[in-house]
Design an enzyme around this catalytic site. Structure first.
Site, PDB file in Angstrom:
ATOM      1  N   ARG A  74     -33.444 -14.976 -37.946  1.00 41.19           N
ATOM      2  CA  ARG A  74     -33.557 -13.624 -37.390  1.00 41.19           C
ATOM      3  C   ARG A  74     -33.395 -12.614 -38.525  1.00 41.19           C
ATOM      4  O   ARG A  74     -32.395 -12.657 -39.251  1.00 41.19           O
ATOM      5  CB  ARG A  74     -32.470 -13.418 -36.330  1.00 41.19           C
ATOM      6  CG  ARG A  74     -32.363 -11.986 -35.852  1.00 41.19           C
ATOM      7  CD  ARG A  74     -31.343 -11.795 -34.724  1.00 41.19           C
ATOM      8  NE  ARG A  74     -31.282 -10.379 -34.418  1.00 41.19           N
ATOM      9  CZ  ARG A  74     -30.205  -9.604 -34.561  1.00 41.19           C
ATOM     10  NH1 ARG A  74     -29.049 -10.123 -34.941  1.00 41.19           N
ATOM     11  NH2 ARG A  74     -30.272  -8.317 -34.300  1.00 41.19           N
ATOM     12  N   HIS A 118     -32.788  -2.345 -36.902  1.00 47.33           N
ATOM     13  CA  HIS A 118     -31.410  -2.701 -37.235  1.00 47.33           C
ATOM     14  C   HIS A 118     -30.842  -1.562 -38.099  1.00 47.33           C
ATOM     15  O   HIS A 118     -30.503  -1.739 -39.260  1.00 47.33           O
ATOM     16  CB  HIS A 118     -31.352  -4.065 -37.924  1.00 47.33           C
ATOM     17  CG  HIS A 118     -30.015  -4.749 -37.829  1.00 47.33           C
ATOM     18  ND1 HIS A 118     -29.861  -6.049 -37.359  1.00 47.33           N
ATOM     19  CD2 HIS A 118     -28.769  -4.319 -38.141  1.00 47.33           C
ATOM     20  CE1 HIS A 118     -28.570  -6.379 -37.402  1.00 47.33           C
ATOM     21  NE2 HIS A 118     -27.881  -5.344 -37.878  1.00 47.33           N
ATOM     22  N   GLU A 163     -27.858  -3.740 -31.300  1.00 44.42           N
ATOM     23  CA  GLU A 163     -26.594  -3.074 -30.979  1.00 44.42           C
ATOM     24  C   GLU A 163     -26.701  -1.554 -30.842  1.00 44.42           C
ATOM     25  O   GLU A 163     -26.067  -0.807 -31.617  1.00 44.42           O
ATOM     26  CB  GLU A 163     -25.538  -3.416 -32.033  1.00 44.42           C
ATOM     27  CG  GLU A 163     -25.258  -4.897 -32.164  1.00 44.42           C
ATOM     28  CD  GLU A 163     -24.074  -5.218 -33.082  1.00 44.42           C
ATOM     29  OE1 GLU A 163     -23.585  -4.308 -33.768  1.00 44.42           O
ATOM     30  OE2 GLU A 163     -23.629  -6.374 -33.080  1.00 44.42           O
ATOM     31  N   ASN A 290     -24.586 -10.519 -29.415  1.00 42.51           N
ATOM     32  CA  ASN A 290     -23.796 -10.595 -30.643  1.00 42.51           C
ATOM     33  C   ASN A 290     -22.338 -10.650 -30.235  1.00 42.51           C
ATOM     34  O   ASN A 290     -21.841  -9.739 -29.570  1.00 42.51           O
ATOM     35  CB  ASN A 290     -24.020  -9.366 -31.523  1.00 42.51           C
ATOM     36  CG  ASN A 290     -25.418  -9.318 -32.118  1.00 42.51           C
ATOM     37  OD1 ASN A 290     -26.204 -10.258 -31.958  1.00 42.51           O
ATOM     38  ND2 ASN A 290     -25.734  -8.229 -32.801  1.00 42.51           N
ATOM     39  N   TYR A 292     -18.362 -11.297 -31.622  1.00 42.23           N
ATOM     40  CA  TYR A 292     -17.425 -11.476 -32.727  1.00 42.23           C
ATOM     41  C   TYR A 292     -15.980 -11.638 -32.272  1.00 42.23           C
ATOM     42  O   TYR A 292     -15.252 -12.455 -32.795  1.00 42.23           O
ATOM     43  CB  TYR A 292     -17.514 -10.288 -33.701  1.00 42.23           C
ATOM     44  CG  TYR A 292     -18.797 -10.301 -34.485  1.00 42.23           C
ATOM     45  CD1 TYR A 292     -18.912 -11.064 -35.647  1.00 42.23           C
ATOM     46  CD2 TYR A 292     -19.903  -9.586 -34.058  1.00 42.23           C
ATOM     47  CE1 TYR A 292     -20.093 -11.107 -36.366  1.00 42.23           C
ATOM     48  CE2 TYR A 292     -21.100  -9.622 -34.776  1.00 42.23           C
ATOM     49  CZ  TYR A 292     -21.192 -10.384 -35.925  1.00 42.23           C
ATOM     50  OH  TYR A 292     -22.363 -10.435 -36.628  1.00 42.23           O
ATOM     51  N   GLU A 349     -25.949 -13.110 -33.007  1.00 39.92           N
ATOM     52  CA  GLU A 349     -24.991 -12.990 -34.115  1.00 39.92           C
ATOM     53  C   GLU A 349     -23.650 -13.539 -33.673  1.00 39.92           C
ATOM     54  O   GLU A 349     -23.218 -13.307 -32.541  1.00 39.92           O
ATOM     55  CB  GLU A 349     -24.762 -11.521 -34.532  1.00 39.92           C
ATOM     56  CG  GLU A 349     -25.910 -10.896 -35.279  1.00 39.92           C
ATOM     57  CD  GLU A 349     -25.625  -9.449 -35.676  1.00 39.92           C
ATOM     58  OE1 GLU A 349     -24.452  -9.072 -35.889  1.00 39.92           O
ATOM     59  OE2 GLU A 349     -26.610  -8.687 -35.765  1.00 39.92           O
TER      60      GLU A 349
HETATM   61  C1  FCB Z   1     -22.835  -6.413 -36.395  1.00 39.81           C
HETATM   62  C2  FCB Z   1     -24.119  -5.964 -37.067  1.00 39.81           C
HETATM   63  C3  FCB Z   1     -24.460  -6.745 -38.313  1.00 39.81           C
HETATM   64  C4  FCB Z   1     -23.229  -7.070 -39.139  1.00 39.81           C
HETATM   65  C5  FCB Z   1     -22.137  -7.668 -38.276  1.00 39.81           C
HETATM   66  C6  FCB Z   1     -20.907  -8.058 -39.017  1.00 39.81           C
HETATM   67  O1  FCB Z   1     -22.305  -5.340 -35.668  1.00 39.81           O
HETATM   68  O2  FCB Z   1     -25.196  -6.096 -36.172  1.00 39.81           O
HETATM   69  O3  FCB Z   1     -25.421  -6.019 -39.031  1.00 39.81           O
HETATM   70  O4  FCB Z   1     -22.804  -5.967 -39.819  1.00 39.81           O
HETATM   71  O5  FCB Z   1     -21.803  -6.791 -37.240  1.00 39.81           O
END
Ligand code: FCB
Length: 442
Positions: A74, A118, A163, A290, A292, A349
């Site tokens: 991607r 992006h 995002e 995404n 995290y 992500e």
């Molecule tokens: C996300 C972004 C990506 C990267 C990660 C750590 O929010 O999409 O570009 O910075 O975080």
């Protein structure tokens, strides 16, 4: 852990974070180019001028993807390389760069997923108000259409925006990201116009009737949990959940903004024209998630938003200060399915920054990232097993890169990048992922 045969195993990047040479071959400046060249915006004064020099090293980088055994990649297109002023005259050299990249990926047996936006808006469009200008939706749809025509025959997976919540909140409301604005009214407008841009691009995609290609959007999601069962903590957690997880998805899937947030922002609430929600709701083929971390939230009257995140004792935190909470991936995927139905999902992500340093033998041992990866893949597998239509996983990131306001100080890569020499090294996590993928694909 056995995933389906057709599962996509990938890694993700974004144009401004890896390419470097932002103005090469006739490209126009983007808002990130401008922002990173504004003193005081980026840690250590870093810029994306060189980044990973991927603009020149893309062939080598495809080789690394091959070594990792990826069957998907991607990446994003820099709008201002293709349309230097954001609209009008096409810069053929910019377009050719992405054509070569896509052809190279296909030759290596790697399925490309393109993200159209992006975060690197052409600077000239910012001068006209950027996303706060309603016309930006049309400019984006025209750019998207140009890309569908140029690469639709070769690229099976398209994401409109990456995002939009982060663009709205960090770019227009809190100012840590380009364009660095702090204006709630502009933020609400930007959010709405991004939704409209997304909807118009999906409509343009449908109008092109490209065979075997799919389109979706990428959103940042994560559990927003109360620190206690006090009504105040629950209230702030609900507010954050509506703000982060529902703000863009409710309009796309249900045709309306969440009430809680609309009431909260009051007079600044976006103006929704009669036809907008119909456009925004144009059906998509997949959702990119995404993931995290989670937020554990407590009510805090001294904070402008009335809340603070509560540190979890005994939990591991990454260099970003994000709690490692793999279960959150399962929780959020299950929530998406319960709330929005059986939409196919890609984890577009997921990854972690840790302080990596090569040892004397030139190896980068990153056991924490291996653990992170393994634990999140387990949760992805659990969701799949429990009926979530999960189609692929993209680790963030293929290689260490320009981490926005943090510059080069946060390393997320499977590949270590020496930013002095541009040498890449495969970290232990890269070796681990390669072996994992090889087993899955055998
Ligand atoms: C996300 C972004 C990506 C990267 C990660 C750590 O929010 O999409 O570009 O910075 O975080």
């Amino acid at each position: 852990m056995r995933f389906p045969k057709a599962f996509l195993w990938g890694a993700a990047t974004a144009a401004y974070q890896i390419e470097g040479s932002p103005l090469a071959d006739g490209a126009g400046a983007s808002i990130w180019h401008r922002f990173s060249h504004t003193p005081g915006t980026i840690l250590n004064g870093d810029t994306g001028d060189v980044a990973c020099d991927h603009y020149h090293r893309w062939q080598e980088d495809i080789e690394w993807m091959r070594r990792l055994g990826l069957n998907a990649y991607r990446f994003s297109v820099a709008w201002a390389r293709v349309l230097p002023t954001g609209r009008g005259v096409v810069n053929q050299k910019g377009l050719d760069f992405y054509k070569r990249l896509v052809d190279g990926l296909l030759r290596a047996g790697i399925t490309p997923m393109i993200t159209l936006y992006h975060w690197d808006l052409p600077a000239e469009l910012q001068d006209l108000g950027g996303w706060a200008n309603r016309d930006c939706a049309k400019w984006f749809a025209d750019y998207a259409c140009l890309m569908f025509r140029a690469l639709g025959d070769r690229v099976p997976l398209w994401a409109t925006l990456n995002e939009p919540w982060v663009v709205m909140a960090l770019g227009y409301l809190w100012g840590q990201h380009a364009p660095g604005m702090r204006d709630i009214g502009a933020a609400a407008k930007a959010g709405h116009h991004m939704l409209l841009a997304h909807g118009k691009a999906v409509q343009a995609f449908r109008a092109e009737s490209i065979p075997n290609a799919q389109i979706g959007i990428v959103t940042n999601l994560g559990p927003q949990q109360p620190a206690s069962d006090s009504p105040q903590d629950q209230m702030v957690a609900t507010l954050w959940h509506n703000f982060i997880n529902r703000y863009f998805l409710d309009p796309i899937f249900h045709g309306e903004y969440p009430d809680t947030i609309i009431n909260f922002i009051g007079e600044f609430a976006p103006k929704v024209a009669p036809d907008d929600m119909r456009i925004i709701q144009t059906p998509i083929d997949f959702l990119g998630v995404n993931y995290y971390t989670r937020n554990v939230l407590a009510y805090d009257a001294s904070d402008p938003i009335g809340s603070r995140t509560v540190h979890q004792e005994g939990k591991l935190y990454t260099e970003m200060g994000w709690e490692v909470y793999p279960e959150g991936l399962y929780e959020i995927l299950k929530w998406v399915q319960a709330e929005y139905g059986d939409i196919p999902i890609y984890i577009t992500e997921n990854g972690a920054a840790f302080p990596d340093t090569p040892n004397a033998q030139g190896e980068v041992d990153d056991p924490l990232r291996v653990e992170y990866l393994k634990a999140h893949l387990e949760q992805a597998h659990r969701a799949l097993h429990d009926g979530v239509p999960l189609k692929g996983y993209f680790y963030w990131s293929l290689m260490d890169n320009f981490e926005w306001a943090f510059g080069y100080s946060k390393r997320f890569g499977l590949l270590y990048v020496n930013f002095e020499t541009q040498q890449r090294l495969m970290k232990s996590s890269g070796h681990w992922y390669a072996e994992f993928i090889a087993k899955q694909r055998s």
